[in-house]
Design a protein around this motif. Structure first.
Motif, PDB file in Angstrom:
ATOM      1  N   ALA A   9       7.421 -34.183 -19.217  1.00  0.00           N
ATOM      2  CA  ALA A   9       6.473 -33.339 -18.942  1.00  0.00           C
ATOM      3  C   ALA A   9       6.304 -32.703 -17.656  1.00  0.00           C
ATOM      4  N   VAL A  10       5.356 -31.801 -17.432  1.00  0.00           N
ATOM      5  CA  VAL A  10       4.989 -31.216 -16.116  1.00  0.00           C
ATOM      6  C   VAL A  10       3.508 -31.287 -16.064  1.00  0.00           C
ATOM      7  N   ALA A  11       3.198 -31.175 -14.627  1.00  0.00           N
ATOM      8  CA  ALA A  11       1.624 -31.171 -14.557  1.00  0.00           C
ATOM      9  C   ALA A  11       1.656 -30.267 -13.353  1.00  0.00           C
ATOM     10  N   ASP A  38       9.162 -29.747 -24.289  1.00  0.00           N
ATOM     11  CA  ASP A  38       9.564 -30.054 -25.537  1.00  0.00           C
ATOM     12  C   ASP A  38      10.549 -28.891 -26.203  1.00  0.00           C
ATOM     13  N   VAL A  39      10.646 -28.349 -25.169  1.00  0.00           N
ATOM     14  CA  VAL A  39      11.864 -26.914 -25.545  1.00  0.00           C
ATOM     15  C   VAL A  39      12.996 -27.179 -24.750  1.00  0.00           C
ATOM     16  N   ASP A  40      14.050 -27.619 -25.647  1.00  0.00           N
ATOM     17  CA  ASP A  40      15.372 -27.790 -24.904  1.00  0.00           C
ATOM     18  C   ASP A  40      15.787 -26.917 -23.942  1.00  0.00           C
ATOM     19  N   GLY A  41      16.242 -27.744 -22.602  1.00  0.00           N
ATOM     20  CA  GLY A  41      16.731 -26.763 -21.705  1.00  0.00           C
ATOM     21  C   GLY A  41      15.787 -25.816 -21.003  1.00  0.00           C
ATOM     22  N   GLU A  42      14.491 -25.704 -21.315  1.00  0.00           N
ATOM     23  CA  GLU A  42      13.594 -24.981 -20.469  1.00  0.00           C
ATOM     24  C   GLU A  42      13.321 -25.483 -19.188  1.00  0.00           C
ATOM     25  N   ASP A  43      13.338 -24.549 -18.160  1.00  0.00           N
ATOM     26  CA  ASP A  43      13.058 -24.674 -16.776  1.00  0.00           C
ATOM     27  C   ASP A  43      11.941 -25.391 -16.700  1.00  0.00           C
ATOM     28  N   ALA A  44      11.846 -26.378 -15.627  1.00  0.00           N
ATOM     29  CA  ALA A  44      10.255 -27.122 -15.758  1.00  0.00           C
ATOM     30  C   ALA A  44       9.541 -26.063 -15.269  1.00  0.00           C
ATOM     31  N   LEU A  90       7.754 -37.054 -15.274  1.00  0.00           N
ATOM     32  CA  LEU A  90       6.974 -36.179 -15.291  1.00  0.00           C
ATOM     33  C   LEU A  90       7.139 -35.465 -13.659  1.00  0.00           C
ATOM     34  N   ARG A  91       6.921 -34.212 -13.702  1.00  0.00           N
ATOM     35  CA  ARG A  91       7.248 -33.596 -12.249  1.00  0.00           C
ATOM     36  C   ARG A  91       5.822 -32.919 -11.948  1.00  0.00           C
ATOM     37  N   VAL A  92       5.201 -32.926 -10.894  1.00  0.00           N
ATOM     38  CA  VAL A  92       3.928 -32.291 -10.645  1.00  0.00           C
ATOM     39  C   VAL A  92       4.140 -31.246  -9.736  1.00  0.00           C
ATOM     40  N   PHE A  93       3.722 -29.962 -10.079  1.00  0.00           N
ATOM     41  CA  PHE A  93       4.012 -28.828  -9.018  1.00  0.00           C
ATOM     42  C   PHE A  93       2.815 -28.685  -8.318  1.00  0.00           C
TER      43      PHE A  93
END
Length: 216
Positions: free
Chosen positions: A58-60, A93-99, A135-138
């Motif tokens: 996931a991303v936040a 949840d989209v394969d290969g999608e850039d974060a 999880l990556r937080v931007f």
């Protein structure tokens, strides 16, 4: 550095060190993530069975405006039976999608905002004892509104989300007072405060390597 005559200390860096998996299976196939069971050979430690959530990641987004206020959303989370204050976030949840692309989509869908400046604030595993979710937080800045005719139609838990701008200081105080519990809020807000105190020198490019992401 280690002292003279003593072995060098292990670097303070999390390291990939997979143990052999002798058997694996899906205990339960879920809508978003599966519950898996692995038999793991620990070598001298013998063999153990570990069950864990196999999660896409996931991303936040810590959203910071020109007045250094952060945007938080109040969202119902059924497993804990509470409404939590959280940063915008979403599944990978989209394969290969850039974060960063996923993070920008979630920002637009949940807050009707776009950002021209993106940096990586912090990466973490949410619950490494029972899940492989990374999880990556931007950090998102230089904000502008999404045009009315391009806005996302919200549904389910998103329908009645409250959005609130809060000073970074007040948000951090709420975390330290035990009033805010969402992990991305706790990690992201404290990371933002620490990075700002250091003149934002710790920020990484939005496309910084992320080997911890499943399949990354």
């Amino acid at each position: 550095m280690g002292s003279a005559g003593s072995p060098e200390q292990t670097p303070l860096v999390d390291a990939a060190a997979p143990r052999p998996v002798t058997a694996t299976g899906v205990v339960h196939a879920g809508r978003i993530f599966d519950l898996r069971s692995d038999d793991v050979d620990l070598g001298a430690g013998g063999q153990v069975t570990r069950e864990y959530l196999d999660h896409p990641g996931a991303v936040a987004v810590v959203v910071l405006d020109e007045d250094e206020r952060v945007l938080l959303l109040r969202q119902y989370r059924h497993p804990v039976r509470r409404e939590l204050w959280e940063p915008p976030a979403g599944l990978l949840d989209v394969d290969g999608e850039d974060a960063r692309t996923a993070a920008a989509r979630e920002l637009a869908e949940e807050t009707d905002l776009r950002a021209d400046r993106w940096d990586v604030l912090v990466d973490y595993y949410t619950t490494p004892g029972g899940s492989n979710e990374a999880l990556r937080v931007f950090l998102a800045r230089d904000l502008s509104p999404v045009p009315e005719d391009e806005r996302h139609a919200r549904e389910a838990e998103e329908l009645d989300m409250e959005l609130r701008w809060v000073s970074l200081e007040d948000a951090v105080a709420a975390v330290l007072a035990g009033e805010v519990h969402n992990p991305s809020a706790v990690v992201g807000l404290l990371a933002a405060a620490a990075s700002r105190a250091g003149g934002w020198a710790s920020l990484r490019p939005a496309d910084a390597p992320w080997p911890e992401r499943r399949g990354g």
